[in-house]
Design a protein around this motif. Sequence first.
Motif, mmCIF file in Angstrom:
data_model
loop_
_atom_site.group_PDB
_atom_site.id
_atom_site.type_symbol
_atom_site.label_atom_id
_atom_site.label_comp_id
_atom_site.label_asym_id
_atom_site.label_seq_id
_atom_site.Cartn_x
_atom_site.Cartn_y
_atom_site.Cartn_z
ATOM 1 N N TRP A 184 6.423 8.843 -5.386
ATOM 2 C CA TRP A 184 6.763 9.528 -6.633
ATOM 3 C C TRP A 184 5.681 10.548 -6.930
ATOM 4 O O TRP A 184 4.496 10.193 -7.013
ATOM 5 N N ARG A 185 6.073 11.778 -7.031
ATOM 6 C CA ARG A 185 5.142 12.865 -7.332
ATOM 7 C C ARG A 185 3.975 12.933 -6.360
ATOM 8 O O ARG A 185 2.827 13.124 -6.747
ATOM 9 N N GLY A 186 4.241 12.744 -5.105
ATOM 10 C CA GLY A 186 3.231 12.910 -4.066
ATOM 11 C C GLY A 186 2.318 11.718 -3.874
ATOM 12 O O GLY A 186 2.324 11.084 -2.836
ATOM 13 N N ASP A 187 1.526 11.382 -4.867
ATOM 14 C CA ASP A 187 0.554 10.301 -4.707
ATOM 15 C C ASP A 187 0.845 9.122 -5.633
ATOM 16 O O ASP A 187 -0.018 8.298 -5.882
ATOM 17 N N GLY A 188 2.068 9.050 -6.115
ATOM 18 C CA GLY A 188 2.484 7.943 -6.961
ATOM 19 C C GLY A 188 3.538 7.101 -6.261
ATOM 20 O O GLY A 188 3.926 7.368 -5.124
ATOM 21 N N LEU A 189 4.008 6.084 -6.951
ATOM 22 C CA LEU A 189 4.982 5.171 -6.388
ATOM 23 C C LEU A 189 5.992 4.789 -7.459
ATOM 24 O O LEU A 189 5.627 4.563 -8.613
ATOM 25 N N LYS A 190 7.256 4.740 -7.073
ATOM 26 C CA LYS A 190 8.329 4.336 -7.981
ATOM 27 C C LYS A 190 8.987 3.091 -7.395
ATOM 28 O O LYS A 190 9.310 3.056 -6.205
ATOM 29 N N GLU A 192 11.089 8.428 3.247
ATOM 30 C CA GLU A 192 12.471 8.073 2.895
ATOM 31 C C GLU A 192 12.564 6.831 2.025
ATOM 32 O O GLU A 192 13.644 6.454 1.576
ATOM 33 N N GLY A 193 11.437 6.157 1.767
ATOM 34 C CA GLY A 193 11.426 4.968 0.922
ATOM 35 C C GLY A 193 11.454 3.699 1.742
ATOM 36 O O GLY A 193 11.545 3.726 2.976
ATOM 37 N N LEU A 194 11.363 2.582 1.060
ATOM 38 C CA LEU A 194 11.269 1.292 1.727
ATOM 39 C C LEU A 194 11.976 0.236 0.886
ATOM 40 O O LEU A 194 11.733 0.122 -0.317
ATOM 41 N N ALA A 233 0.846 -1.189 0.000
ATOM 42 C CA ALA A 233 0.000 0.000 0.000
ATOM 43 C C ALA A 233 0.882 1.239 0.000
ATOM 44 O O ALA A 233 1.940 1.273 0.641
ATOM 45 N N LEU A 234 0.458 2.243 -0.727
ATOM 46 C CA LEU A 234 1.174 3.513 -0.774
ATOM 47 C C LEU A 234 1.370 4.069 0.629
ATOM 48 O O LEU A 234 2.432 4.603 0.958
ATOM 49 N N ALA A 235 0.367 3.915 1.495
ATOM 50 C CA ALA A 235 0.437 4.423 2.874
ATOM 51 C C ALA A 235 1.545 3.754 3.683
ATOM 52 O O ALA A 235 2.018 4.317 4.680
ATOM 53 N N ASP A 236 1.992 2.546 3.265
ATOM 54 C CA ASP A 236 3.052 1.830 3.981
ATOM 55 C C ASP A 236 4.454 2.263 3.573
ATOM 56 O O ASP A 236 5.438 1.779 4.129
ATOM 57 N N ALA A 264 -4.700 2.640 -4.377
ATOM 58 C CA ALA A 264 -3.528 3.120 -3.622
ATOM 59 C C ALA A 264 -2.607 1.984 -3.191
ATOM 60 O O ALA A 264 -1.989 2.036 -2.139
ATOM 61 N N ALA A 265 -2.515 0.931 -4.038
ATOM 62 C CA ALA A 265 -1.636 -0.199 -3.726
ATOM 63 C C ALA A 265 -1.102 -0.811 -5.018
ATOM 64 O O ALA A 265 -1.689 -0.652 -6.088
ATOM 65 N N VAL A 266 0.023 -1.502 -4.881
ATOM 66 C CA VAL A 266 0.671 -2.193 -5.995
ATOM 67 C C VAL A 266 0.928 -3.633 -5.565
ATOM 68 O O VAL A 266 1.321 -3.885 -4.423
#
Length: 183
Positions: free
Chosen positions: A60-66, A23-25, A16-19, A130-132
């Motif tokens: 990534w860009r606030g509400d995205g994920l890289k 600083e990243g994971l 989940a994006l919230a997790d 909001a999850a991958v």
Amino acid sequence: MNNDSDPRPPLSRRLALADVPPEGLDIDVSATPAECAALASHNELPAVHALRAELRAQRWRGDGLKIDGELRASVRQTCVATLEEFDSELVEPIHMRFAPPEEAPRSRKRHDETAEISLDEDPPDPLIGAAVDLGAVVSEFLTLALDPYPRKPGAHFSEPPGEGAKILSPFAALRRLKPSGEL
């Protein structure tokens, strides 16, 4: 790719994006023996011995994920030239970006409007709910890393006949059966 009726993915690890902290994971995705067997079946391979992906997830860009990282797998394939099975090692870089679909409401934290996406880059994949599913990402990169026509090291197709070699037509045997007076 195998089209089994089982709707479950061969490998699944939801993130989940919230997790993901600012600083990243760092995330390690390692397939269990049952998941390796499912991946082998999904990709029509004799075996997947081991699969591991070391990934770094960042907002990534606030509400995205890289997602960046590397996939390493040990697989057994079938040689297209000899039909013998052989083991091979795969190493594949993973780089993906995810963003919410356009119709989804933006988070309160606005992304940098001046940042641009290069025309050389693929657009981001949709971030649904909001999850991958990192397992699905790793599974997809495994499938893309596989050689569609694998050859066992040292295997060669039979060589074409050399100059002056007599090439028999598949119809030569039929001509011998035909009485000599017939056309």
